[in-house]
Design a protein around this motif. Structure first.
Motif: not given
Length: 216
Positions: A27-37, A49-52
């Protein structure tokens, strides 16, 4: 397992990955800067699987559209935030207080904590669901290390924020606190630390809290 990802930027944001120990689904919580993630996802061959979302302020949702488009995964958020994202309602799961989100075998409890904004939630993993048997709280902008969110923005409510912090004080002392921003003396703390060192947690009444938080 909780992986803290410093996004940086103008406000020292954190994003998080939650996943079972040894599992690839996250689960990705509070997705900010996409390149980091994306770098973290690719490096460890993780499977989103999901964004929280802890709340819908821009700095916590700036990567949502891209993540949803790329992976086709749902966004979990409090129902008070309905209509505040560019993502369609069909891709959103609207949460209420005390609901439980399943991520594999991990049960993630939703704690509705309005105040900073009316759609703020924290995500709580109790001891029996934690890989190290220590409860964990992803607290967004409700509770920082030695601080708390602002209460002078649109949809803010200073009394609601006070009540939300009172609720968080009742969590087990050993609960690890994972905040939405790197504002304190360390990136992660725990509830007992906050009860001893957080000036907002130390307030004895709402009136005292209002004066400390609002400056009047």
């Amino acid at each position: 397992m909780i992986r803290q990802i410093p996004i940086g930027g103008f406000d020292n944001n954190f994003s998080y990955f939650l996943h079972e120990e040894g599992e690839k689904g996250i689960a990705i919580v509070d997705p900010g800067d996409i390149p980091h993630l994306e770098a973290e996802i690719s490096q460890d061959m993780l499977v989103p699987k999901m964004v929280l979302l802890t709340h819908t302020h821009f700095d916590h949702v700036s990567g949502v559209n891209e993540i949803v488009e790329k992976y086709g995964i749902p966004v979990f958020m409090h129902s008070a935030g309905r209509g505040r994202l560019e993502v369609s309602d069909e891709m959103c799961v609207f949460l209420e207080d005390n609901e439980v989100v399943d991520l594999g075998k991990i049960k993630i409890k939703v704690l509705y904590t309005p105040g900073h904004i009316d759609d703020s939630v924290c995500y709580f993993i109790d001891a029996k669901n934690a890989d190290d048997s220590k409860p964990k709280l992803v607290s967004g902008d409700t509770l920082f290390v030695e601080g708390c969110g602002r209460a002078d923005l649109e949809f803010s409510d200073v009394r609601a924020l006070y009540e939300s912090l009172q609720r968080l004080k009742t969590l087990p002392d050993e609960t690890k606190v994972y905040p939405g921003h790197d504002y304190g003396s360390k990136p992660v703390s725990d509830i007992v630390w906050e009860k001893k060192h957080n000036k907002y947690m130390l307030c004895k009444s709402f009136e005292e809290f209002r004066k400390v938080r609002m400056g009047h």
